[in-house]
Design a protein around this motif. Structure first.
Motif, PDB file in Angstrom:
ATOM      1  N   THR A 106       0.824  -1.211   0.000  1.00 40.57           N
ATOM      2  CA  THR A 106       0.000   0.000   0.000  1.00 40.57           C
ATOM      3  C   THR A 106       0.859   1.261   0.000  1.00 40.57           C
ATOM      4  OG1 THR A 106      -0.143  -0.036   2.412  1.00 40.57           O
ATOM      5  CG2 THR A 106      -1.914  -1.146   1.189  1.00 40.57           C
ATOM      6  N   ASN A 107       2.180   1.120   0.018  1.00 39.16           N
ATOM      7  CA  ASN A 107       3.091   2.265   0.000  1.00 39.16           C
ATOM      8  C   ASN A 107       3.503   2.588  -1.430  1.00 39.16           C
ATOM      9  OD1 ASN A 107       3.035   2.072   2.784  1.00 39.16           O
ATOM     10  ND2 ASN A 107       5.001   1.029   2.926  1.00 39.16           N
ATOM     11  N   ILE A 108       3.920   3.819  -1.639  1.00 41.74           N
ATOM     12  CA  ILE A 108       4.509   4.222  -2.914  1.00 41.74           C
ATOM     13  C   ILE A 108       5.840   4.900  -2.628  1.00 41.74           C
ATOM     14  CG2 ILE A 108       4.300   5.578  -5.023  1.00 41.74           C
ATOM     15  CD1 ILE A 108       1.307   5.447  -4.791  1.00 41.74           C
ATOM     16  N   THR A 109       6.887   4.445  -3.308  1.00 43.16           N
ATOM     17  CA  THR A 109       8.198   5.093  -3.226  1.00 43.16           C
ATOM     18  C   THR A 109       8.398   5.928  -4.480  1.00 43.16           C
ATOM     19  OG1 THR A 109       9.176   3.410  -1.809  1.00 43.16           O
ATOM     20  CG2 THR A 109      10.695   4.697  -3.158  1.00 43.16           C
ATOM     21  N   PHE A 110       8.804   7.170  -4.268  1.00 42.59           N
ATOM     22  CA  PHE A 110       9.051   8.102  -5.363  1.00 42.59           C
ATOM     23  C   PHE A 110      10.540   8.386  -5.460  1.00 42.59           C
ATOM     24  CE2 PHE A 110       4.806   9.094  -3.740  1.00 42.59           C
ATOM     25  CZ  PHE A 110       4.042   9.084  -4.895  1.00 42.59           C
ATOM     26  N   LYS A 111      11.068   8.286  -6.654  1.00 46.29           N
ATOM     27  CA  LYS A 111      12.446   8.698  -6.921  1.00 46.29           C
ATOM     28  C   LYS A 111      12.374  10.064  -7.583  1.00 46.29           C
ATOM     29  CE  LYS A 111      16.776   7.001  -8.896  1.00 46.29           C
ATOM     30  NZ  LYS A 111      17.392   5.872  -9.635  1.00 46.29           N
ATOM     31  N   LEU A 112      13.115  11.028  -7.029  1.00 47.14           N
ATOM     32  CA  LEU A 112      13.038  12.406  -7.507  1.00 47.14           C
ATOM     33  C   LEU A 112      14.411  12.920  -7.914  1.00 47.14           C
ATOM     34  CD1 LEU A 112      11.022  12.501  -4.548  1.00 47.14           C
ATOM     35  CD2 LEU A 112      10.105  14.121  -6.176  1.00 47.14           C
ATOM     36  N   HIS A 113      14.411  13.734  -8.950  1.00 45.93           N
ATOM     37  CA  HIS A 113      15.641  14.384  -9.418  1.00 45.93           C
ATOM     38  C   HIS A 113      15.621  15.832  -8.958  1.00 45.93           C
ATOM     39  CE1 HIS A 113      18.017  16.768 -12.287  1.00 45.93           C
ATOM     40  NE2 HIS A 113      18.827  15.731 -12.262  1.00 45.93           N
ATOM     41  N   SER A 114      16.713  16.271  -8.312  1.00 42.93           N
ATOM     42  CA  SER A 114      16.809  17.650  -7.851  1.00 42.93           C
ATOM     43  C   SER A 114      18.271  18.007  -7.625  1.00 42.93           C
ATOM     44  CB  SER A 114      16.044  17.837  -6.536  1.00 42.93           C
ATOM     45  OG  SER A 114      16.277  19.127  -6.008  1.00 42.93           O
ATOM     46  N   HIS A 115      18.612  19.274  -7.874  1.00 45.42           N
ATOM     47  CA  HIS A 115      19.971  19.720  -7.583  1.00 45.42           C
ATOM     48  C   HIS A 115      20.240  19.719  -6.078  1.00 45.42           C
ATOM     49  CE1 HIS A 115      19.055  23.772  -6.020  1.00 45.42           C
ATOM     50  NE2 HIS A 115      18.073  23.778  -6.900  1.00 45.42           N
ATOM     51  N   LEU A 116      19.188  19.652  -5.251  1.00 48.44           N
ATOM     52  CA  LEU A 116      19.356  19.584  -3.794  1.00 48.44           C
ATOM     53  C   LEU A 116      19.794  18.201  -3.318  1.00 48.44           C
ATOM     54  CD1 LEU A 116      16.445  21.505  -2.013  1.00 48.44           C
ATOM     55  CD2 LEU A 116      18.843  22.127  -2.166  1.00 48.44           C
ATOM     56  N   ALA A 117      19.695  17.195  -4.166  1.00 48.97           N
ATOM     57  CA  ALA A 117      19.993  15.814  -3.750  1.00 48.97           C
ATOM     58  C   ALA A 117      21.372  15.694  -3.111  1.00 48.97           C
ATOM     59  CB  ALA A 117      19.864  14.860  -4.928  1.00 48.97           C
ATOM     60  N   SER A 118      22.345  16.394  -3.659  1.00 52.14           N
ATOM     61  CA  SER A 118      23.715  16.301  -3.132  1.00 52.14           C
ATOM     62  C   SER A 118      23.851  16.917  -1.741  1.00 52.14           C
ATOM     63  CB  SER A 118      24.698  16.985  -4.089  1.00 52.14           C
ATOM     64  OG  SER A 118      24.393  18.366  -4.217  1.00 52.14           O
ATOM     65  N   GLU A 119      22.870  17.731  -1.322  1.00 51.85           N
ATOM     66  CA  GLU A 119      22.912  18.378  -0.011  1.00 51.85           C
ATOM     67  C   GLU A 119      22.046  17.654   1.024  1.00 51.85           C
ATOM     68  OE1 GLU A 119      22.342  22.648  -0.199  1.00 51.85           O
ATOM     69  OE2 GLU A 119      22.865  22.603  -2.331  1.00 51.85           O
ATOM     70  N   LEU A 120      21.320  16.625   0.591  1.00 51.71           N
ATOM     71  CA  LEU A 120      20.444  15.894   1.502  1.00 51.71           C
ATOM     72  C   LEU A 120      21.193  14.762   2.180  1.00 51.71           C
ATOM     73  CD1 LEU A 120      17.242  15.626  -0.742  1.00 51.71           C
ATOM     74  CD2 LEU A 120      17.775  17.350   0.995  1.00 51.71           C
ATOM     75  N   LYS A 121      20.578  14.192   3.217  1.00 55.97           N
ATOM     76  CA  LYS A 121      21.134  13.009   3.860  1.00 55.97           C
ATOM     77  C   LYS A 121      19.992  12.043   4.160  1.00 55.97           C
ATOM     78  CE  LYS A 121      21.000  15.038   8.461  1.00 55.97           C
ATOM     79  NZ  LYS A 121      21.718  15.380   9.676  1.00 55.97           N
ATOM     80  N   ILE A 122      20.326  10.777   4.273  1.00 54.60           N
ATOM     81  CA  ILE A 122      19.320   9.764   4.588  1.00 54.60           C
ATOM     82  C   ILE A 122      18.747  10.048   5.971  1.00 54.60           C
ATOM     83  CG2 ILE A 122      18.999   7.301   5.053  1.00 54.60           C
ATOM     84  CD1 ILE A 122      20.995   6.770   2.783  1.00 54.60           C
ATOM     85  N   ASP A 123      17.449   9.855   6.129  1.00 58.07           N
ATOM     86  CA  ASP A 123      16.659  10.125   7.346  1.00 58.07           C
ATOM     87  C   ASP A 123      16.255  11.588   7.493  1.00 58.07           C
ATOM     88  OD1 ASP A 123      16.600   7.496   8.176  1.00 58.07           O
ATOM     89  OD2 ASP A 123      18.319   7.697   9.504  1.00 58.07           O
ATOM     90  N   GLN A 124      16.627  12.437   6.535  1.00 58.46           N
ATOM     91  CA  GLN A 124      16.266  13.844   6.606  1.00 58.46           C
ATOM     92  C   GLN A 124      14.804  14.024   6.217  1.00 58.46           C
ATOM     93  OE1 GLN A 124      18.895  16.330   4.337  1.00 58.46           O
ATOM     94  NE2 GLN A 124      17.894  18.222   4.945  1.00 58.46           N
ATOM     95  N   SER A 125      14.107  14.917   6.917  1.00 59.39           N
ATOM     96  CA  SER A 125      12.719  15.250   6.587  1.00 59.39           C
ATOM     97  C   SER A 125      12.702  16.393   5.589  1.00 59.39           C
ATOM     98  CB  SER A 125      11.954  15.655   7.845  1.00 59.39           C
ATOM     99  OG  SER A 125      11.823  14.572   8.725  1.00 59.39           O
ATOM    100  N   VAL A 126      11.962  16.212   4.507  1.00 59.37           N
ATOM    101  CA  VAL A 126      11.866  17.216   3.450  1.00 59.37           C
ATOM    102  C   VAL A 126      10.399  17.364   3.068  1.00 59.37           C
ATOM    103  CG1 VAL A 126      12.576  17.835   1.102  1.00 59.37           C
ATOM    104  CG2 VAL A 126      14.163  16.581   2.584  1.00 59.37           C
ATOM    105  N   SER A 127       9.970  18.603   2.892  1.00 62.63           N
ATOM    106  CA  SER A 127       8.592  18.876   2.469  1.00 62.63           C
ATOM    107  C   SER A 127       8.482  18.734   0.961  1.00 62.63           C
ATOM    108  CB  SER A 127       8.193  20.292   2.890  1.00 62.63           C
ATOM    109  OG  SER A 127       6.947  20.648   2.326  1.00 62.63           O
ATOM    110  N   HIS A 128       7.514  17.928   0.521  1.00 67.02           N
ATOM    111  CA  HIS A 128       7.231  17.719  -0.901  1.00 67.02           C
ATOM    112  C   HIS A 128       5.778  18.107  -1.152  1.00 67.02           C
ATOM    113  CE1 HIS A 128      10.641  15.076  -0.090  1.00 67.02           C
ATOM    114  NE2 HIS A 128      10.945  15.191  -1.361  1.00 67.02           N
ATOM    115  N   ASN A 129       5.564  19.238  -1.821  1.00 70.65           N
ATOM    116  CA  ASN A 129       4.199  19.763  -1.992  1.00 70.65           C
ATOM    117  C   ASN A 129       3.496  19.881  -0.640  1.00 70.65           C
ATOM    118  OD1 ASN A 129       4.311  20.164  -4.726  1.00 70.65           O
ATOM    119  ND2 ASN A 129       2.724  18.705  -5.253  1.00 70.65           N
ATOM    120  N   GLY A 130       4.280  20.220   0.381  1.00 71.98           N
ATOM    121  CA  GLY A 130       3.721  20.415   1.715  1.00 71.98           C
ATOM    122  C   GLY A 130       3.623  19.163   2.555  1.00 71.98           C
TER     123      GLY A 130
END
Length: 196
Positions: A20-44
Motif C-alpha cells: 500500500t506504499n509508494i516510493t518516489f524517486k526524484l531528481h533535484s539539484h538539492l539531492a547532493s545536499e540531503l542526507k538519509i533520514d532527513q525530513s523534506v517537504s514535498h508539496n507540503g
C-alpha cells in the motif's frame, strides 16, 4: 518544521508500488545536499529521505499519507515543490508549517491580472478546517495569504517569482492540491469549541 518558503522543485523520475506504499524517486539539484533520514517537504508533505544517488533521492509515502494528499496523482515528470526543514538559527519568512497536510482542495479558477496570478480554491468544509481573511494557508508547500475567505474556499495571489519558482505555473483549474491550514487557527478553533 517548515516555513512554506519553497527552495526549489524536484521532478518525479520513477514510481515504485510496494504493497500500500509508494516510493518516489526524484531528481533535484538539492539531492547532493540531503542526507538519509532527513525530513523534506514535498508539496507540503513531510517525507523522509530513504536513499540517495548523485542527483536523485527517494522518499516513501504510506497509505494514510496517500489518502489525505495529492501524492497519488503524481506521475513521472510531475514537478514537486521542495523545502528542507527550517534551521534553528534561520529566519522565519513564511509561517509555521508542519508538513502534515489536513486535506486536499481543488483549484477552481486561474487568472493573470497585471503580472500576478489569482487562484481560487475550494475544499470540503465538512472536515472542519477554516480560513480567515488575511490569514495563512499552505498550498502544495507554499506559504500564502488568504483573501476572499469563505466557508468552503478562498483566493490567493501569486507573485511572478513564486509563479516561476514553484509548480504554480503548471497549476490549472481542476487540479488537486495539498492544503495545510494555519496551526494557530486550528488551536484557536479547538479551544473555542471546548468553551461552547
Amino acid at each position: 518544521m517548515f516555513t512554506g518558503i519553497v527552495e526549489t522543485t524536484a521532478e518525479v523520475v520513477e514510481i515504485i508500488f510496494e504493497g500500500t506504499n509508494i516510493t518516489f524517486k526524484l531528481h533535484s539539484h538539492l539531492a547532493s545536499e540531503l542526507k538519509i533520514d532527513q525530513s523534506v517537504s514535498h508539496n507540503g508533505v513531510c517525507l523522509t529521505v530513504t536513499s540517495l544517488e548523485q542527483d536523485t533521492y527517494t522518499v516513501t509515502a504510506v497509505d494514510e499519507t496517500l489518502k489525505k494528499t495529492n501524492l497519488g496523482y503524481w506521475k513521472v515528470g510531475t514537478k514537486v515543490n521542495v523545502e528542507r526543514c527550517m534551521p534553528a538559527n534561520g529566519r522565519f519568512d513564511g509561517h509555521i508549517v508542519q508538513g502534515h497536510v489536513d486535506q486536499t482542495g481543488i483549484c477552481t479558477y486561474v487568472e493573470e491580472v497585471g503580472g500576478s496570478w489569482l487562484f481560487d480554491f475550494k475544499y470540503d468544509a465538512a472536515v472542519g478546517n477554516i480560513t480567515v481573511e488575511k490569514g495563512s494557508i499552505c498550498i502544495n508547500g507554499v506559504s500564502l495569504t488568504v483573501f476572499n475567505s469563505q466557508d468552503d474556499g478562498f483566493r490567493v495571489t501569486i507573485i511572478p517569482y513564486t509563479y516561476e519558482h514553484t509548480n504554480f505555473h503548471q497549476l490549472q483549474a481542476g487540479d488537486v492540491v495539498n492544503l495545510e491550514f494555519d496551526i494557530l487557527g486550528k488551536y484557536m478553533q479547538k479551544i473555542l469549541a471546548k468553551k461552547n
